[in-house]
Design an enzyme around this catalytic site. Structure first.
Site, PDB file in Angstrom:
ATOM      1  N   HIS A  84       0.832  -1.208   0.000  1.00 52.83           N
ATOM      2  CA  HIS A  84       0.000   0.000   0.000  1.00 52.83           C
ATOM      3  C   HIS A  84       0.869   1.263   0.000  1.00 52.83           C
ATOM      4  CE1 HIS A  84      -3.931  -1.923   0.263  1.00 52.83           C
ATOM      5  NE2 HIS A  84      -3.315  -2.851   0.973  1.00 52.83           N
ATOM      6  N   THR A  85       2.042   1.134  -0.560  1.00 56.35           N
ATOM      7  CA  THR A  85       2.931   2.297  -0.694  1.00 56.35           C
ATOM      8  C   THR A  85       2.990   2.770  -2.139  1.00 56.35           C
ATOM      9  OG1 THR A  85       4.693   0.664  -0.731  1.00 56.35           O
ATOM     10  CG2 THR A  85       4.472   1.943   1.288  1.00 56.35           C
TER      11      THR A  85
ATOM     12  N   GLY B 209      -4.594 -12.806  -4.803  1.00 54.56           N
ATOM     13  CA  GLY B 209      -3.700 -11.718  -4.398  1.00 54.56           C
ATOM     14  C   GLY B 209      -2.329 -11.821  -5.043  1.00 54.56           C
ATOM     15  N   LEU B 210      -2.203 -12.626  -6.096  1.00 60.63           N
ATOM     16  CA  LEU B 210      -0.912 -12.752  -6.778  1.00 60.63           C
ATOM     17  C   LEU B 210      -0.940 -12.078  -8.152  1.00 60.63           C
ATOM     18  CD1 LEU B 210      -0.043 -16.474  -5.879  1.00 60.63           C
ATOM     19  CD2 LEU B 210       0.628 -14.403  -4.666  1.00 60.63           C
ATOM     20  N   SER B 211      -1.909 -11.190  -8.327  1.00 62.65           N
ATOM     21  CA  SER B 211      -1.985 -10.335  -9.519  1.00 62.65           C
ATOM     22  C   SER B 211      -2.246 -11.067 -10.828  1.00 62.65           C
ATOM     23  CB  SER B 211      -0.700  -9.537  -9.679  1.00 62.65           C
ATOM     24  OG  SER B 211      -0.612  -8.595  -8.692  1.00 62.65           O
ATOM     25  N   SER B 212      -3.221 -11.962 -10.794  1.00 68.71           N
ATOM     26  CA  SER B 212      -3.566 -12.616 -12.057  1.00 68.71           C
ATOM     27  C   SER B 212      -4.133 -11.594 -13.044  1.00 68.71           C
ATOM     28  CB  SER B 212      -4.564 -13.743 -11.817  1.00 68.71           C
ATOM     29  OG  SER B 212      -5.706 -13.241 -11.169  1.00 68.71           O
ATOM     30  N   SER B 213      -4.829 -10.554 -12.554  1.00 69.59           N
ATOM     31  CA  SER B 213      -5.410  -9.605 -13.510  1.00 69.59           C
ATOM     32  C   SER B 213      -4.335  -8.731 -14.151  1.00 69.59           C
ATOM     33  CB  SER B 213      -6.527  -8.777 -12.889  1.00 69.59           C
ATOM     34  OG  SER B 213      -6.137  -8.257 -11.656  1.00 69.59           O
TER      35      SER B 213
ATOM     36  N   GLU C 219      -6.951  -1.045 -15.963  1.00 70.53           N
ATOM     37  CA  GLU C 219      -7.507  -1.468 -14.666  1.00 70.53           C
ATOM     38  C   GLU C 219      -8.172  -0.278 -13.949  1.00 70.53           C
ATOM     39  OE1 GLU C 219      -6.318  -4.756 -13.008  1.00 70.53           O
ATOM     40  OE2 GLU C 219      -7.874  -4.365 -11.535  1.00 70.53           O
TER      41      GLU C 219
ATOM     42  N   ASP D  40       1.880  -3.855  -9.638  1.00 74.97           N
ATOM     43  CA  ASP D  40       1.641  -5.192 -10.191  1.00 74.97           C
ATOM     44  C   ASP D  40       1.947  -5.249 -11.687  1.00 74.97           C
ATOM     45  OD1 ASP D  40       0.741  -5.550  -7.636  1.00 74.97           O
ATOM     46  OD2 ASP D  40      -1.379  -5.636  -8.165  1.00 74.97           O
TER      47      ASP D  40
HETATM   48  C1  GLA Z   1      -2.851  -4.424  -5.078  1.00 74.15           C
HETATM   49  C2  GLA Z   1      -2.692  -3.276  -6.067  1.00 74.15           C
HETATM   50  C3  GLA Z   1      -1.273  -2.697  -6.025  1.00 74.15           C
HETATM   51  C4  GLA Z   1      -0.857  -2.361  -4.605  1.00 74.15           C
HETATM   52  C5  GLA Z   1      -1.157  -3.537  -3.646  1.00 74.15           C
HETATM   53  C6  GLA Z   1      -0.927  -3.168  -2.202  1.00 74.15           C
HETATM   54  O1  GLA Z   1      -2.053  -5.502  -5.459  1.00 74.15           O
HETATM   55  O2  GLA Z   1      -2.971  -3.716  -7.379  1.00 74.15           O
HETATM   56  O3  GLA Z   1      -1.189  -1.561  -6.850  1.00 74.15           O
HETATM   57  O4  GLA Z   1      -1.465  -1.181  -4.151  1.00 74.15           O
HETATM   58  O5  GLA Z   1      -2.481  -3.994  -3.771  1.00 74.15           O
HETATM   59  O6  GLA Z   1       0.415  -2.924  -1.978  1.00 74.15           O
END
Ligand code: GLA
Length: 385
Positions: A33-34, A122-126, A158, A170
């Site tokens: 969240h940075t 939470g592993l950024s599939s999108s 997105e 991501d």
């Molecule tokens: C999701 C978002 C990222 C980031 C994280 C938290 O993965 O897509 O941009 O903000 O949450 O660090």
């Protein structure tokens, strides 16, 4: 795998693909969240990925088969791009939409998509899906996009089409990832550096702990945290600071009453997390994984108590990690509210740690988690063109 996918494409569409791209998912080692708070992040690409195979059509129709959903969807470039349809097709439409806003000249395609990144984990599939599409279209239509442009276009799809106000992390790591490296990214200047992860040499591995908790409210909670952190910074700006990088803990304490508890906590997380990322980079350069582990635990505490994006299932990983001698550090990774955590573990003890967390989840009556080791992999690439 490559051959199987090419064969499947040929069976579906009657001719071979003209382009085949892939793009990976990610773990974030630290710096949560940075990114949208214009601070520091330290993600790595993983071996799990999305593959996108395509060839051109002449009638302006985009026709796609998604293997994971066993579904075919299509739309017309002339008529249907503006309107969202709901579901996975919106990622494809979003990319066509952002590219056409930029004035790119595009045609229809036949496409086939396959992936092995668990969805909603939470592993950024999108992000991986978006990047695989941009990468393929860049090659297919000779758009000449730079890697940074690709990451930014995928993020714009997105943010502005799908409607999730995520930061750049991501999409950036899915483009720029490198084997056995983390990327230290300054989300304000976009300066970045590769940091070696000498895990194998140290006998260590990274375990992903996917809670498999449904994440229905995750995007609205995410947007709320983002608004709170931005609101806190606006108040802090009255003291002359520009970004969170200028904010010190003593300034925060001075402004505590004015900020109110929620804004104060959100801001404190961002300030301390930025400092932890810089410390983790130094520790990784020295191969001091014990220090990295301590920072992971601290990051989790801050995400749990100050940013408040954890949940009991993610806290379980942290608690088991604290109890186990084989675990150097553990924390939630990605946005939180479910999704996955990561643990830095002595490789030889991976099976026993997996058993510990799974038994504990069962004892507490949680959804059965899925635990597996991840390899640190490459960013997006073209397999055939
Ligand atoms: C999701 C978002 C990222 C980031 C994280 C938290 O993965 O897509 O941009 O903000 O949450 O660090």
């Amino acid at each position: 795998m490559e051959d199987v996918l090419v064969r499947s494409f040929r069976e579906k569409f009657g001719s071979p693909p003209e382009v085949y791209s892939s793009a990976p998912g990610r773990i974030n080692i630290i710096g949560e969240h940075t990114d949208y708070n214009l601070g520091y992040v330290l993600p790595s690409a993983i071996h799990l990925h999305v593959a996108f195979l395509a060839s051109q059509r002449t009638d302006g129709i985009v026709r796609i088969w998604a293997e994971s959903f066993e579904q075919e969807k299509s739309f017309s470039l002339q008529k249907d791009v503006e309107a969202k349809q709901g579901g996975w097709i919106d990622y494809v439409k979003g990319i066509f939409w952002v590219l056409s806003q930029k004035g790119a000249s595009l045609r229809g395609i036949n496409a086939y998509v396959w992936g092995n990144i668990p969805l909603e984990s939470g592993l950024s599939s999108s992000a991986a899906f978006e990047v695989s599409i941009v990468k393929a279209l860049d090659t297919l239509f000779r758009l000449g996009l730079s890697p940074l442009e690709m990451a930014k276009l995928a993020q714009a799809a997105e943010n502005d089409y799908v409607g999730v106000k995520c930061g750049l992390m991501d999409q950036f790591i899915s483009v720029f990832g490198k084997k056995d490296k983390a990327v230290f990214l300054d989300c304000e200047t976009l300066a970045y550096e590769y940091i070696p992860l000498r895990l194998k040499r140290e006998g260590l591995g990274i375990l992903v702990y996917d809670t498999r908790v449904p994440r229905d409210l995750a995007s609205s909670a995410y947007n709320k945290r983002r608004a709170e952190a931005t609101g806190a910074l606006e108040k802090l700006r009255e003291s002359g600071v520009q970004t969170y990088k200028d904010v010190t803990l003593s300034l925060l304490d001075e402004k505590k009453d004015e900020l109110g508890e929620t804004f104060y906590k959100r801001a404190r997380h961002v300030v301390t997390e930025n400092a932890r990322v810089k410390k983790a980079v130094r520790a990784l350069r020295d191969d001091d994984f014990h220090e990295v582990g301590r920072l992971l635990f601290q990051s989790h505490e801050s995400l749990r108590d100050d940013y408040q994006v954890s949940c009991p299932e993610l806290d379980l990983l942290y608690e088991c990690g604290k109890r186990s001698h084989s675990c150097l550090g553990a924390r939630l990774t990605g946005a939180g509210f479910g999704g996955s955590g990561i643990a830095l573990i002595q490789k030889k003890d991976l099976p026993s740690f997996k058993k510990l967390v799974s038994d504990e989840a069962q004892r507490r009556g949680f959804v059965t988690p899925s635990c597996y080791e991840v390899e640190i992999g490459e960013g997006t690439r073209i397999h055939i063109k």
